[in-house]
Every structure is written in C-alpha cells, then in structure tokens.
Design a protein around this motif. Structure first.
Motif, PDB file in Angstrom:
ATOM      1  N   ALA A  14       3.370   7.530   0.826  1.00 58.16           N
ATOM      2  CA  ALA A  14       2.406   6.817   1.991  1.00 58.16           C
ATOM      3  C   ALA A  14       1.427   5.836   1.460  1.00 58.16           C
ATOM      4  O   ALA A  14       1.399   4.725   1.942  1.00 58.16           O
ATOM      5  CB  ALA A  14       1.914   7.995   2.583  1.00 58.16           C
ATOM      6  N   ASP A  18       1.365   1.720   2.633  1.00 59.03           N
ATOM      7  CA  ASP A  18       0.282   1.220   3.252  1.00 59.03           C
ATOM      8  C   ASP A  18      -0.400   0.020   2.413  1.00 59.03           C
ATOM      9  O   ASP A  18      -0.901  -0.866   3.073  1.00 59.03           O
ATOM     10  CB  ASP A  18      -0.891   2.422   3.212  1.00 59.03           C
ATOM     11  CG  ASP A  18      -0.731   3.270   4.679  1.00 59.03           C
ATOM     12  OD1 ASP A  18       0.567   3.064   5.255  1.00 59.03           O
ATOM     13  OD2 ASP A  18      -1.396   4.227   4.978  1.00 59.03           O
ATOM     14  N   SER A  21       1.864  -2.954   2.536  1.00 59.17           N
ATOM     15  CA  SER A  21       1.595  -3.681   3.722  1.00 59.17           C
ATOM     16  C   SER A  21       0.327  -4.090   4.065  1.00 59.17           C
ATOM     17  O   SER A  21       0.253  -5.370   4.568  1.00 59.17           O
ATOM     18  CB  SER A  21       1.853  -2.472   4.867  1.00 59.17           C
ATOM     19  OG  SER A  21       1.774  -3.096   6.058  1.00 59.17           O
ATOM     20  N   ASN A  22      -0.956  -3.413   3.597  1.00 60.07           N
ATOM     21  CA  ASN A  22      -2.137  -3.917   3.897  1.00 60.07           C
ATOM     22  C   ASN A  22      -2.914  -4.617   2.962  1.00 60.07           C
ATOM     23  O   ASN A  22      -4.042  -5.115   3.037  1.00 60.07           O
ATOM     24  CB  ASN A  22      -2.832  -2.724   4.524  1.00 60.07           C
ATOM     25  CG  ASN A  22      -2.212  -2.281   6.075  1.00 60.07           C
ATOM     26  OD1 ASN A  22      -1.667  -3.052   6.549  1.00 60.07           O
ATOM     27  ND2 ASN A  22      -2.166  -1.023   5.846  1.00 60.07           N
ATOM     28  N   VAL A  26      -6.299   2.710   0.124  1.00 56.70           N
ATOM     29  CA  VAL A  26      -5.815   3.683   1.032  1.00 56.70           C
ATOM     30  C   VAL A  26      -6.790   5.176   1.024  1.00 56.70           C
ATOM     31  O   VAL A  26      -6.866   5.790  -0.261  1.00 56.70           O
ATOM     32  CB  VAL A  26      -4.395   4.253   0.877  1.00 56.70           C
ATOM     33  CG1 VAL A  26      -4.006   5.066   2.095  1.00 56.70           C
ATOM     34  CG2 VAL A  26      -3.415   2.899   0.886  1.00 56.70           C
ATOM     35  N   LYS A  29      -8.166   9.675   5.139  1.00 53.33           N
ATOM     36  CA  LYS A  29      -8.032   9.845   6.559  1.00 53.33           C
ATOM     37  C   LYS A  29      -7.137   8.936   7.069  1.00 53.33           C
ATOM     38  O   LYS A  29      -6.309   9.181   8.003  1.00 53.33           O
ATOM     39  CB  LYS A  29      -9.382   9.568   7.142  1.00 53.33           C
ATOM     40  CG  LYS A  29      -9.601   9.507   8.541  1.00 53.33           C
ATOM     41  CD  LYS A  29     -11.067   9.099   9.213  1.00 53.33           C
ATOM     42  CE  LYS A  29     -11.149   9.519  10.481  1.00 53.33           C
ATOM     43  NZ  LYS A  29     -10.198   8.754  11.400  1.00 53.33           N
ATOM     44  N   ALA A  30      -7.021   7.774   6.427  1.00 55.05           N
ATOM     45  CA  ALA A  30      -5.981   6.724   6.761  1.00 55.05           C
ATOM     46  C   ALA A  30      -4.423   7.408   6.794  1.00 55.05           C
ATOM     47  O   ALA A  30      -3.893   7.364   7.402  1.00 55.05           O
ATOM     48  CB  ALA A  30      -6.188   5.460   6.164  1.00 55.05           C
ATOM     49  N   LEU A  31      -4.408   8.147   5.682  1.00 53.24           N
ATOM     50  CA  LEU A  31      -3.055   8.494   5.447  1.00 53.24           C
ATOM     51  C   LEU A  31      -2.858   9.528   6.434  1.00 53.24           C
ATOM     52  O   LEU A  31      -1.550   9.794   6.899  1.00 53.24           O
ATOM     53  CB  LEU A  31      -3.011   9.294   4.244  1.00 53.24           C
ATOM     54  CG  LEU A  31      -2.980   8.373   2.796  1.00 53.24           C
ATOM     55  CD1 LEU A  31      -2.827   9.350   1.609  1.00 53.24           C
ATOM     56  CD2 LEU A  31      -1.832   7.532   2.967  1.00 53.24           C
ATOM     57  N   ASP A  33      -3.945   9.942   9.350  1.00 53.50           N
ATOM     58  CA  ASP A  33      -3.847   9.249  10.848  1.00 53.50           C
ATOM     59  C   ASP A  33      -2.396   8.574  11.018  1.00 53.50           C
ATOM     60  O   ASP A  33      -1.969   8.332  12.088  1.00 53.50           O
ATOM     61  CB  ASP A  33      -5.041   8.227  10.855  1.00 53.50           C
ATOM     62  CG  ASP A  33      -6.333   9.109  11.357  1.00 53.50           C
ATOM     63  OD1 ASP A  33      -6.362  10.062  11.420  1.00 53.50           O
ATOM     64  OD2 ASP A  33      -7.496   8.382  10.935  1.00 53.50           O
ATOM     65  N   ARG A  34      -2.126   7.748   9.833  1.00 54.93           N
ATOM     66  CA  ARG A  34      -0.691   7.028   9.997  1.00 54.93           C
ATOM     67  C   ARG A  34       0.520   7.718   9.707  1.00 54.93           C
ATOM     68  O   ARG A  34       1.639   7.222  10.083  1.00 54.93           O
ATOM     69  CB  ARG A  34      -1.130   5.986   9.018  1.00 54.93           C
ATOM     70  CG  ARG A  34      -2.084   4.843   9.126  1.00 54.93           C
ATOM     71  CD  ARG A  34      -2.352   3.946   7.976  1.00 54.93           C
ATOM     72  NE  ARG A  34      -3.228   2.954   8.288  1.00 54.93           N
ATOM     73  CZ  ARG A  34      -4.136   2.351   7.454  1.00 54.93           C
ATOM     74  NH1 ARG A  34      -3.411   2.239   6.217  1.00 54.93           N
ATOM     75  NH2 ARG A  34      -5.210   1.479   7.632  1.00 54.93           N
ATOM     76  N   HIS A  35       0.429   8.756   8.972  1.00 53.87           N
ATOM     77  CA  HIS A  35       1.682   9.424   8.421  1.00 53.87           C
ATOM     78  C   HIS A  35       1.883  10.893   8.677  1.00 53.87           C
ATOM     79  O   HIS A  35       0.796  11.622   8.620  1.00 53.87           O
ATOM     80  CB  HIS A  35       1.795   9.089   6.888  1.00 53.87           C
ATOM     81  CG  HIS A  35       1.589   7.879   6.514  1.00 53.87           C
ATOM     82  ND1 HIS A  35       2.811   6.945   6.320  1.00 53.87           N
ATOM     83  CD2 HIS A  35       0.771   7.147   6.205  1.00 53.87           C
ATOM     84  CE1 HIS A  35       2.378   5.697   5.893  1.00 53.87           C
ATOM     85  NE2 HIS A  35       1.321   5.576   5.565  1.00 53.87           N
ATOM     86  N   ASN A  36       2.780  11.142   9.346  1.00 52.11           N
ATOM     87  CA  ASN A  36       3.036  12.812   9.499  1.00 52.11           C
ATOM     88  C   ASN A  36       3.475  13.534   8.175  1.00 52.11           C
ATOM     89  O   ASN A  36       4.467  13.715   8.051  1.00 52.11           O
ATOM     90  CB  ASN A  36       4.298  12.665  10.412  1.00 52.11           C
ATOM     91  CG  ASN A  36       4.480  14.286  10.972  1.00 52.11           C
ATOM     92  OD1 ASN A  36       3.299  14.930  11.193  1.00 52.11           O
ATOM     93  ND2 ASN A  36       5.440  14.522  11.520  1.00 52.11           N
TER      94      ASN A  36
END
Length: 341
Positions: A14, A18, A21-22, A26, A29-31, A33-36
């Motif tokens: 993950a 990220d 991509s960005n 990373v 919290k972002a992990l 929020d963005r990944h299950n």
C-alpha cells in the motif's frame, strides 16, 4: 509466511502504491483511509515501525510519513504475483503500431517510441546482435561496369549495403555467378560462420572471377562483423526531467550516463533469455551514476534464441507492475516480427 509478515507486506504494498501515485510520504492514517487493510491504525503504525526497522521503508524528514527504500521496492517486485495486464485495446494498438514498420530500423524506432509512451520513462532497445543472426540473402547489384553494390540481408531483418570497386569491368553474367556462389555458400549460416566461409571463397573461384571475388569478399567481411556504434536506440529521455525530484542532485549524472552506450549496454546485459524480465533497483545498478534509477529489462527473440535486449530506465519510484507488463508486451511483439512469425 507468517500472518504478521503477510500483513506487513500488504502495508508495504500500500505504501509503494500510494508513493508511486502521489510522490508524497505515506502516513498510517492515509493507509487506513485508502486501503482495506482490515486492521486498526495502531496495528498499521506498529507494522510500519517494523518495516522501518527492517529497512523496507524510511522517513525522509520529520513528517509522520514514510517512503519505500530500494530494499522495500525489491521485496515488492520479488513478490509480484500478478503483473498488471494490458487491456485488449492496448495489445491491439501495440501490434498495429509495430506491424506497420517498414524495416528493422523502423521496428526499433517504433519500439522505443512506444515503450517511452507506455511507461513514461526512458526506453532503450539493442539492435539484434549479429552473432545470433543468420544470412538470409546476399544481393549483388551492378552499378557501373566496374562497380558493384553488395546488400546483406539477415534473418533479423538487418540490411547492410556496401560498395565494391572492382578495378576492371565485369559482365552481367559474371555478376549473376558471383551472386549464386555467395548465396550457395552463405545462406542459412550464422554470421561468424559466414565470415569464415567468405575468406575461403576466392581460392576456390574460377580464374576469371578470382579477382572480383577477392574484392567482393574483402568488403563483405566488413558486413559480417559487429558494429558497436549501431547497437542502441534510445528514446524518451525528456521523461526523466518531469520527475526531477526523484533524482536529487543526480539527474545530470543519469543523463550523462545514458549518453554512454557502454553504460546502457551493461544495463541490458542481464537480459539473457527471451521473455525473462530483470529488474535492477537503485544501488543494485553497477554504474554509480545510475544508482538513483531502476532498470526493467528483457531479452527479445524467439525459440530460446536471444536477438537483443530492451527495457526502460526511470526513477526507483516506478509503476513496476505496469512497466513490466509494457516491456514484456513490446518485447514479445518485436520478437515475433523479427523472427517472421
């Protein structure tokens, strides 16, 4: 693999996705929020701490975010169970684009342009190595009564033209006899074998053809040996300048290294078998100037016969699944085209 290790690899996967991509460090919290990921933020933080301790991720500055290290990218690439497949439309577009090529030079130029567009990286293709090529045909064309043009065509589509000054006039019939002798002796032979056979032809030629055959063979040998200056096609170098931040203080070194064919040939040296992908990441590159880059390379050819290598050079922050898929697809089409399939 233990469940904790599997979970940590999913966290690493993950983070890689990220960051590629960005291009931003990373955070946990972002992990979440963005990944299950199926675990709490606290567990993700613990997993990130373990990954950092093992050298797979690092903290570039005092923010809470982390980025992958070369070691992290290596683990990610080694455990790629699925390479992102190209769509049917992408595959058809590749085939149509390459099949429109007029000759070997056009095939390689198109391949480089296509790879650079698909991956947004620098693309490089090596000309088919002559040691693996065989003679398909030798054409002898009478330009003037005392001057010939030799055209050597190999099974990989390479065409080499040479001028032969005979020093004396020659008839159309003698030209036809020269052509027949050359093709009878050389067709179907590897170029190294053909070079050896060429050296024997003058002494077995009829007396009236011996001088012309000697001059022809002297010139033809030059077409049967390697031409290092013609070995590579490079494209998409400007793509590196879009990602200057990926090369802190080293972009100029990378660009200078790419200008040196010896360096680029070394990058492709690992491509020994058609269809076998090699990925070198950061510090794994031998040349110091290239240690801020990753190189995805492959051999192209057919039936276990390696014709040459191709690949892409870009930052370590690379879409590895997509890049591997593009390199493999283009290499497959080039191998088919050059082997006449």
């Amino acid at each position: 693999m233990a469940s904790a290790d599997e979970r940590r690899f999913e966290v690493l996967r993950a983070i890689v996705a990220d960051y590629v991509s960005n291009h931003e460090p990373v955070g946990s919290k972002a992990l979440v929020d963005r990944h299950n990921l199926g675990v709490s933020s606290a567990t993700v933080r613990n997993d990130m701490a373990a990954l950092e301790e093992d050298g797979y991720i690092t903290q570039p500055h005092t923010s809470a975010g982390r980025i992958p290290t070369d070691k992290g990218y290596r683990l990610f690439v080694d455990k790629l169970s699925e390479v992102k497949p190209l769509s049917g439309a992408e595959r058809r577009a590749i085939g149509q684009f390459l099949e429109g090529a007029l000759d070997l030079d056009d095939v390689l130029r198109r391949s480089v342009r296509l790879l650079a567009q698909l991956t947004r990286q620098v693309a490089v293709v090596q000309y088919p190595t002559l040691t693996n090529s065989t003679v398909r045909h030798v054409e002898v064309v009478l330009l003037t009564p005392a001057r010939l043009m030799l055209v050597l065509i190999t099974d990989t589509g390479r065409v080499d033209q040479r001028i032969v000054d005979l020093g004396d006039v020659i008839s159309d019939d003698s030209v036809a006899r020269l052509r027949d002798v050359l093709n009878s002796a050389l067709q179907g032979h590897r170029l190294a074998e053909a070079a050896a056979k060429v050296s024997e032809l003058p002494e077995h030629a009829p007396a009236e053809l011996r001088d012309a055959m000697t001059r022809v063979c002297t010139v033809l040998v030059e077409s049967l040996v390697e031409h290092p200056e013609e070995r590579l096609v490079l494209g998409g170098t400007a793509n590196l300048t879009r990602n200057v931040a990926d090369f802190p203080g080293s972009l100029r070194q990378v660009l200078e290294a790419l200008e040196e064919q010896v360096v680029v040939l070394k990058l492709l040296a690992a491509a020994r078998n058609p269809g076998a992908i090699t990925v070198r990441i950061g510090e794994e590159n031998e040349d110091e100037q290239m240690r801020s880059t990753s190189v995805v390379s492959i051999g192209y050819g057919s039936d276990e016969v390696l014709m040459g290598g191709m690949g892409v050079v870009g930052p370590t922050r690379m879409d590895y699944p997509g890049t591997i898929a593009a390199v493999r697809a283009v290499a497959n089409y080039v191998g088919q085209i050059l082997s006449g399939k």
